[in-house]
Design a protein around this motif. Structure first.
Motif, PDB file in Angstrom:
ATOM      1  N   LEU A  41       0.735  -1.085   0.028  1.00 21.47           N
ATOM      2  CA  LEU A  41       0.019   0.118  -0.056  1.00 21.47           C
ATOM      3  C   LEU A  41       0.959   1.355   0.020  1.00 21.47           C
ATOM      4  CD1 LEU A  41      -2.689  -1.025   2.457  1.00 21.47           C
ATOM      5  CD2 LEU A  41      -3.229  -0.430   0.165  1.00 21.47           C
ATOM      6  N   LEU A  42       1.886   1.429   0.890  1.00 20.37           N
ATOM      7  CA  LEU A  42       2.724   2.451   0.964  1.00 20.37           C
ATOM      8  C   LEU A  42       3.951   2.546  -0.339  1.00 20.37           C
ATOM      9  CD1 LEU A  42       3.480   2.381   4.788  1.00 20.37           C
ATOM     10  CD2 LEU A  42       1.859   3.708   3.489  1.00 20.37           C
ATOM     11  N   LEU A  43       3.822   1.603  -1.036  1.00 24.90           N
ATOM     12  CA  LEU A  43       4.986   1.464  -2.170  1.00 24.90           C
ATOM     13  C   LEU A  43       5.060   2.771  -3.028  1.00 24.90           C
ATOM     14  CD1 LEU A  43       7.443   0.143  -3.538  1.00 24.90           C
ATOM     15  CD2 LEU A  43       5.753  -1.253  -4.789  1.00 24.90           C
ATOM     16  N   PRO A  44       3.980   2.977  -3.674  1.00 28.40           N
ATOM     17  CA  PRO A  44       3.802   4.203  -4.426  1.00 28.40           C
ATOM     18  C   PRO A  44       4.417   5.471  -3.631  1.00 28.40           C
ATOM     19  CG  PRO A  44       1.691   3.307  -4.457  1.00 28.40           C
ATOM     20  CD  PRO A  44       2.526   2.747  -3.362  1.00 28.40           C
ATOM     21  N   LEU A  45       4.219   5.824  -2.390  1.00 31.58           N
ATOM     22  CA  LEU A  45       4.789   6.826  -1.689  1.00 31.58           C
ATOM     23  C   LEU A  45       6.481   6.468  -1.453  1.00 31.58           C
ATOM     24  CD1 LEU A  45       1.830   7.569   1.004  1.00 31.58           C
ATOM     25  CD2 LEU A  45       2.843   9.017  -0.861  1.00 31.58           C
ATOM     26  N   ALA A  46       6.685   5.244  -1.199  1.00 29.02           N
ATOM     27  CA  ALA A  46       7.871   5.137  -0.953  1.00 29.02           C
ATOM     28  C   ALA A  46       8.840   5.102  -2.115  1.00 29.02           C
ATOM     29  CB  ALA A  46       8.228   3.476  -0.293  1.00 29.02           C
ATOM     30  N   TYR A  47       8.186   4.748  -3.302  1.00 30.85           N
ATOM     31  CA  TYR A  47       9.072   4.687  -4.614  1.00 30.85           C
ATOM     32  C   TYR A  47      10.013   6.044  -4.888  1.00 30.85           C
ATOM     33  CZ  TYR A  47      10.076   4.266  -9.497  1.00 30.85           C
ATOM     34  OH  TYR A  47      10.616   4.236 -10.570  1.00 30.85           O
TER      35      TYR A  47
ATOM     36  N   ALA B 147      15.779  -3.235  -5.551  1.00 31.83           N
ATOM     37  CA  ALA B 147      15.150  -3.028  -6.670  1.00 31.83           C
ATOM     38  C   ALA B 147      14.989  -1.857  -7.408  1.00 31.83           C
ATOM     39  CB  ALA B 147      13.821  -4.024  -6.791  1.00 31.83           C
ATOM     40  N   ILE B 148      14.619  -0.827  -6.868  1.00 31.02           N
ATOM     41  CA  ILE B 148      14.300   0.548  -7.295  1.00 31.02           C
ATOM     42  C   ILE B 148      15.529   1.263  -7.590  1.00 31.02           C
ATOM     43  CG2 ILE B 148      13.515   2.782  -6.472  1.00 31.02           C
ATOM     44  CD1 ILE B 148      11.280   1.524  -5.019  1.00 31.02           C
ATOM     45  N   MET B 149      16.538   0.996  -6.708  1.00 30.45           N
ATOM     46  CA  MET B 149      17.931   1.424  -7.151  1.00 30.45           C
ATOM     47  C   MET B 149      18.470   0.986  -8.250  1.00 30.45           C
ATOM     48  SD  MET B 149      19.870   1.719  -3.521  1.00 30.45           S
ATOM     49  CE  MET B 149      20.014   3.408  -2.426  1.00 30.45           C
ATOM     50  N   ARG B 150      18.250  -0.314  -8.405  1.00 29.15           N
ATOM     51  CA  ARG B 150      18.839  -1.045  -9.615  1.00 29.15           C
ATOM     52  C   ARG B 150      18.102  -0.632 -10.990  1.00 29.15           C
ATOM     53  NH1 ARG B 150      22.705  -5.044  -9.330  1.00 29.15           N
ATOM     54  NH2 ARG B 150      21.894  -5.691 -11.506  1.00 29.15           N
ATOM     55  N   SER B 151      16.873  -0.274 -10.729  1.00 27.80           N
ATOM     56  CA  SER B 151      16.029   0.335 -11.896  1.00 27.80           C
ATOM     57  C   SER B 151      16.497   1.692 -12.224  1.00 27.80           C
ATOM     58  CB  SER B 151      14.571   0.313 -11.469  1.00 27.80           C
ATOM     59  OG  SER B 151      14.207   1.313 -10.558  1.00 27.80           O
ATOM     60  N   GLN B 152      17.094   2.349 -11.325  1.00 26.43           N
ATOM     61  CA  GLN B 152      17.415   3.889 -11.570  1.00 26.43           C
ATOM     62  C   GLN B 152      18.849   3.845 -12.153  1.00 26.43           C
ATOM     63  OE1 GLN B 152      15.220   6.730 -11.312  1.00 26.43           O
ATOM     64  NE2 GLN B 152      13.999   4.840 -11.039  1.00 26.43           N
ATOM     65  N   GLY B 153      19.465   2.597 -12.157  1.00 27.10           N
ATOM     66  CA  GLY B 153      20.728   2.690 -12.965  1.00 27.10           C
ATOM     67  C   GLY B 153      21.924   2.555 -11.920  1.00 27.10           C
TER      68      GLY B 153
ATOM     69  N   VAL C 140      13.803   6.431  -4.997  1.00 29.02           N
ATOM     70  CA  VAL C 140      14.667   7.189  -6.245  1.00 29.02           C
ATOM     71  C   VAL C 140      15.306   8.024  -5.786  1.00 29.02           C
ATOM     72  CG1 VAL C 140      13.895   8.370  -8.301  1.00 29.02           C
ATOM     73  CG2 VAL C 140      12.824   6.390  -7.772  1.00 29.02           C
ATOM     74  N   SER C 141      14.983   9.122  -4.804  1.00 29.95           N
ATOM     75  CA  SER C 141      15.627  10.126  -4.111  1.00 29.95           C
ATOM     76  C   SER C 141      16.984   9.781  -3.469  1.00 29.95           C
ATOM     77  CB  SER C 141      14.865  10.867  -3.474  1.00 29.95           C
ATOM     78  OG  SER C 141      15.606  12.334  -2.992  1.00 29.95           O
ATOM     79  N   MET C 142      16.858   8.811  -2.616  1.00 29.30           N
ATOM     80  CA  MET C 142      17.904   8.113  -1.970  1.00 29.30           C
ATOM     81  C   MET C 142      18.810   7.540  -2.974  1.00 29.30           C
ATOM     82  SD  MET C 142      15.858   6.612   1.254  1.00 29.30           S
ATOM     83  CE  MET C 142      17.316   6.018   2.184  1.00 29.30           C
ATOM     84  N   ALA C 143      18.492   6.971  -4.030  1.00 29.14           N
ATOM     85  CA  ALA C 143      19.419   6.309  -4.772  1.00 29.14           C
ATOM     86  C   ALA C 143      20.274   7.271  -5.728  1.00 29.14           C
ATOM     87  CB  ALA C 143      18.699   5.617  -6.130  1.00 29.14           C
ATOM     88  N   LYS C 144      19.551   8.329  -5.862  1.00 31.14           N
ATOM     89  CA  LYS C 144      20.182   9.622  -6.717  1.00 31.14           C
ATOM     90  C   LYS C 144      21.441  10.178  -5.656  1.00 31.14           C
ATOM     91  CE  LYS C 144      16.919  10.932  -9.941  1.00 31.14           C
ATOM     92  NZ  LYS C 144      15.732  11.988 -10.233  1.00 31.14           N
ATOM     93  N   MET C 145      20.898  10.199  -4.625  1.00 31.86           N
ATOM     94  CA  MET C 145      21.487  10.681  -3.433  1.00 31.86           C
ATOM     95  C   MET C 145      23.047   9.817  -3.183  1.00 31.86           C
ATOM     96  SD  MET C 145      20.691  13.514  -1.527  1.00 31.86           S
ATOM     97  CE  MET C 145      21.305  13.230   0.233  1.00 31.86           C
ATOM     98  N   LYS C 146      22.883   8.566  -3.348  1.00 28.69           N
ATOM     99  CA  LYS C 146      23.926   7.626  -3.114  1.00 28.69           C
ATOM    100  C   LYS C 146      24.931   7.706  -4.534  1.00 28.69           C
ATOM    101  CE  LYS C 146      25.337   3.740  -1.133  1.00 28.69           C
ATOM    102  NZ  LYS C 146      25.673   3.507   0.502  1.00 28.69           N
ATOM    103  N   GLU C 147      24.252   8.181  -5.418  1.00 28.38           N
ATOM    104  CA  GLU C 147      25.282   8.408  -6.583  1.00 28.38           C
ATOM    105  C   GLU C 147      25.945   9.646  -6.635  1.00 28.38           C
ATOM    106  OE1 GLU C 147      22.451   8.255  -9.943  1.00 28.38           O
ATOM    107  OE2 GLU C 147      23.146   5.875 -10.429  1.00 28.38           O
ATOM    108  N   LEU C 148      25.162  10.550  -5.927  1.00 26.77           N
ATOM    109  CA  LEU C 148      26.003  11.778  -5.576  1.00 26.77           C
ATOM    110  C   LEU C 148      27.077  11.907  -4.727  1.00 26.77           C
ATOM    111  CD1 LEU C 148      22.819  14.442  -6.188  1.00 26.77           C
ATOM    112  CD2 LEU C 148      24.556  13.632  -7.922  1.00 26.77           C
ATOM    113  N   GLN C 149      27.236  11.063  -3.856  1.00 25.84           N
ATOM    114  CA  GLN C 149      28.321  11.075  -2.863  1.00 25.84           C
ATOM    115  C   GLN C 149      29.884  11.513  -3.275  1.00 25.84           C
ATOM    116  OE1 GLN C 149      27.350   7.438  -0.113  1.00 25.84           O
ATOM    117  NE2 GLN C 149      27.944   9.259   1.219  1.00 25.84           N
TER     118      GLN C 149
END
Length: 606
Positions: free
Chosen positions: A393-399, A579-585, A403-412
């Protein structure tokens, strides 16, 4: 020290203070005392007051013997009895007063021990913690209290020799002015008694009298004493739920006519009143749609807590028979059972379970959990299935957050360069960081959203696990035999390999007695943390590094069901985020990063 670090250290100190307060407010449950254990003989006050209804004189009826029995069994033997036997209840009715004062719950034991006694709900006068239901008629005219049924009326059995769901029983008593009183008792397959009181007037005169029902407790009972749980009086009056703790009953307004601290409420159509414990309840229920007077009373002189229903005065003409029906619930607060009674007309009966302030969450959460348990047949796996549903139920909000956390990880790497370039200029560092976030369209606060959503769900599930009887003694697998209790294994005895016992809940060392589930919880939080971008500030990084282990100890004494939910939540979150991080590259190398970090720390030590 810069302001950011000062704020972080202050926040950390406050967090540890919250943890300390949590342990004070949420202590481990105390061991259950066997109510059938022998007690030391005690001197009891003299009298209990019967209902003093409008238009009648005050009257008393002695319920407490001058020499109380030493044991419950001895108290039972002081009166002739009629047996009660169903698949859910075992007990008897005292023919002295017709009191329902001996009741045990066949399906529930005091502890998980194989030789444990079943739970005792009601006990007779003269035993420790006497607790019983009493019915009768109060005079409202020319009759005296001796001429109407009361606490000490010597009833005779007119029909039936044992009360079962298929065999009702009828008691009879005739007074000296031509009135014959009958009381027919019926019981269903669960916990509901039906009490039919009738009076037949064979005299040449008319008489007025008022039917009543009482549930009384002698002395304040032992309670869990936990502020999130109500134990005491619970009542529904025309759609309004009221709860009064035992401590508050003596502070009610003193009503001279009652001779006690009392609260008198007129009910127009629907209601009920009685006493609730954590898992058990005894409640008087007039017929739906009928008006009555609800009375909550504390008789200080006898130390008796009492709830009453007083029905309208009945006028019984010569040659006439008048009958009044009421119900008595005495048993376990099983969700499905109580819900069925509510559907059958007992208004708001499901609210007798203490759902708390978050009832709009606790009610649906438990309804889904109960449904899952019906399908799966195991409450532990049902909790895991519930967690899957909540996460879906919370996945749409968590997505968006992941995604933002994945980008933050890439920007480190870029963030590290900005930090080196800015040096000690905190203002420049923050300005360039914000510019980077804006350029890359990253919200650094997005990672807080899943946590904020989990907090009310976590507290609601805590409430559900704490108050619902369906979680009591519910097993999961292996050593987890009670999801409402902490994990019984302990690292202090190598999870049962060593002979020494674990510390008791009262011991200061109990917090270190971690079981398997809390340790898995700490590891799952630590592993999930590896997916999140590491703080650039070393102080912040240290605080975050300690958080999984702080939570491991903080939740170590919580109910196993709650810890199981948190583990399942962490594992599902890890899978979703990965899974979401991998989907974001972004392809996180969790174990590679852990190994590199370990090698780096080892090299630094050398």
């Amino acid at each position: 020290m810069d302001d950011q670090n000062k704020n972080l250290i202050l926040a950390s100190a406050l967090s540890f203070l919250v943890i300390l307060v949590w342990f004070v407010l949420f202590p481990p449950e105390q061991p259950v005392v066997d109510p059938n254990a022998p007690v030391v003989e005690q001197t009891a006050p003299a009298a209990n007051t019967t209902p003093q209804v409008a238009g009648t004189a005050a009257g008393t009826s002695t319920l407490v013997p001058a020499n109380p029995a030493e044991t419950r069994q001895a108290a039972l033997a002081t009166a002739e009895r009629l047996q009660i036997k169903t698949d859910t209840l075992r007990g008897s009715i005292s023919l002295t007063g017709g009191r329902i004062d001996d009741l045990s719950l066949e399906r529930y034991k005091e502890t998980l021990a194989p030789d444990s006694e079943i739970v005792t709900l009601l006990s007779p006068v003269g035993s420790a913690d006497a607790y019983y239901a009493l019915y009768g008629w109060a005079p409202a005219g020319d009759l005296t209290f001796e001429q109407v049924p009361g606490a000490n009326t010597p009833w005779q059995v007119e029909s039936g020799d044992i009360l079962t769901p298929s065999t009702p029983v009828t008691l009879v008593w005739t007074n000296d002015v031509g009135l014959t009183f009958r009381r027919t008792l019926m019981i269903d397959d669960n916990f509901m008694f039906t009490v039919k009181q009738s009076v037949e007037n064979t005299s040449a005169s008319a008489f007025n009298m008022q039917p009543y029902g009482i549930v009384a407790r002698h002395g304040e009972p032992e309670t869990v004493g936990f502020f999130i749980l109500h134990e005491g009086v619970v009542a529904m009056t025309d759609g309004e739920l009221s709860e009064i703790d035992y401590d508050d009953l003596p502070d009610l307004d003193v009503v001279p006519r009652e001779g006690a601290s009392a609260q008198v409420t007129e009910v127009a159509e629907n209601g009920w009143v009685g006493f609730t414990d954590k898992y058990w309840m005894t409640t008087l229920i007039p017929n739906p749609g009928s008006n009555f007077t609800s009375v909550v009373k504390y008789v200080a002189s006898a130390d008796i807590y009492q709830t009453e229903i007083r029905q309208p005065v009945q006028s019984v003409a010569a040659g006439q028979t008048v009958e009044v029906d009421t119900q008595l619930f005495a048993g376990a607060k099983e969700w499905e059972t109580i819900r069925n009674y509510e559907k059958a007309g007992v208004d708001g009966f499901l609210d007798s379970i203490d759902w708390g302030w978050f009832f709009f969450l606790t009610k649906p959460i438990f309804a889904v959990l109960h449904w899952l348990n019906e399908l799966i047949g195991n409450m532990g796996w049902s909790i895991i299935a519930l967690t899957l549903g909540i996460k879906a139920l919370l996945l749409p909000l968590a997505y968006k957050s992941y995604v933002s956390m994945a980008k933050m990880k890439e920007l480190q790497p870029e963030m590290e360069k900005i930090k080196e370039k800015a040096g000690d200029d905190r203002q420049k560092l923050q300005a360039e960081m914000m510019a980077l976030y804006k350029k890359e369209k990253v919200n650094p606060a997005a990672g807080c959203l899943p946590i904020l959503l989990q907090i009310p769900i976590f507290f609601s599930l805590y409430k559900v696990i704490f108050v619902t009887i369906e979680l009591r003694h519910a097993p999961w697998l292996g050593w987890i035999r009670d999801l409402s209790a902490p994990d019984p294994s302990s690292i202090l005895n190598l999870f049962g390999l060593l002979p020494n016992a674990t510390p008791s809940p009262e011991s200061i060392f109990f917090i270190f007695s971690l079981g398997v589930l809390p340790i898995i919880l700490g590891l799952s939080m630590w592993l999930q943390q590896k997916l999140n971008p590491a703080p650039t500030d070393p102080t912040q990084a240290m605080i975050f590094a300690w958080m999984p282990w702080v939570f491991m100890f903080m939740l170590g004494t919580f109910a196993s069901g709650l810890v199981l939910y948190w583990i399942a939540n962490n594992v599902i979150t890890f899978i979703q985020q990965y899974a979401i991080m991998r989907s974001q590259g972004y392809k996180p190398d969790i174990f590679g990063n852990i190994l590199s970090s370990f090698k780096k720390k080892t090299a630094e030590k050398k």
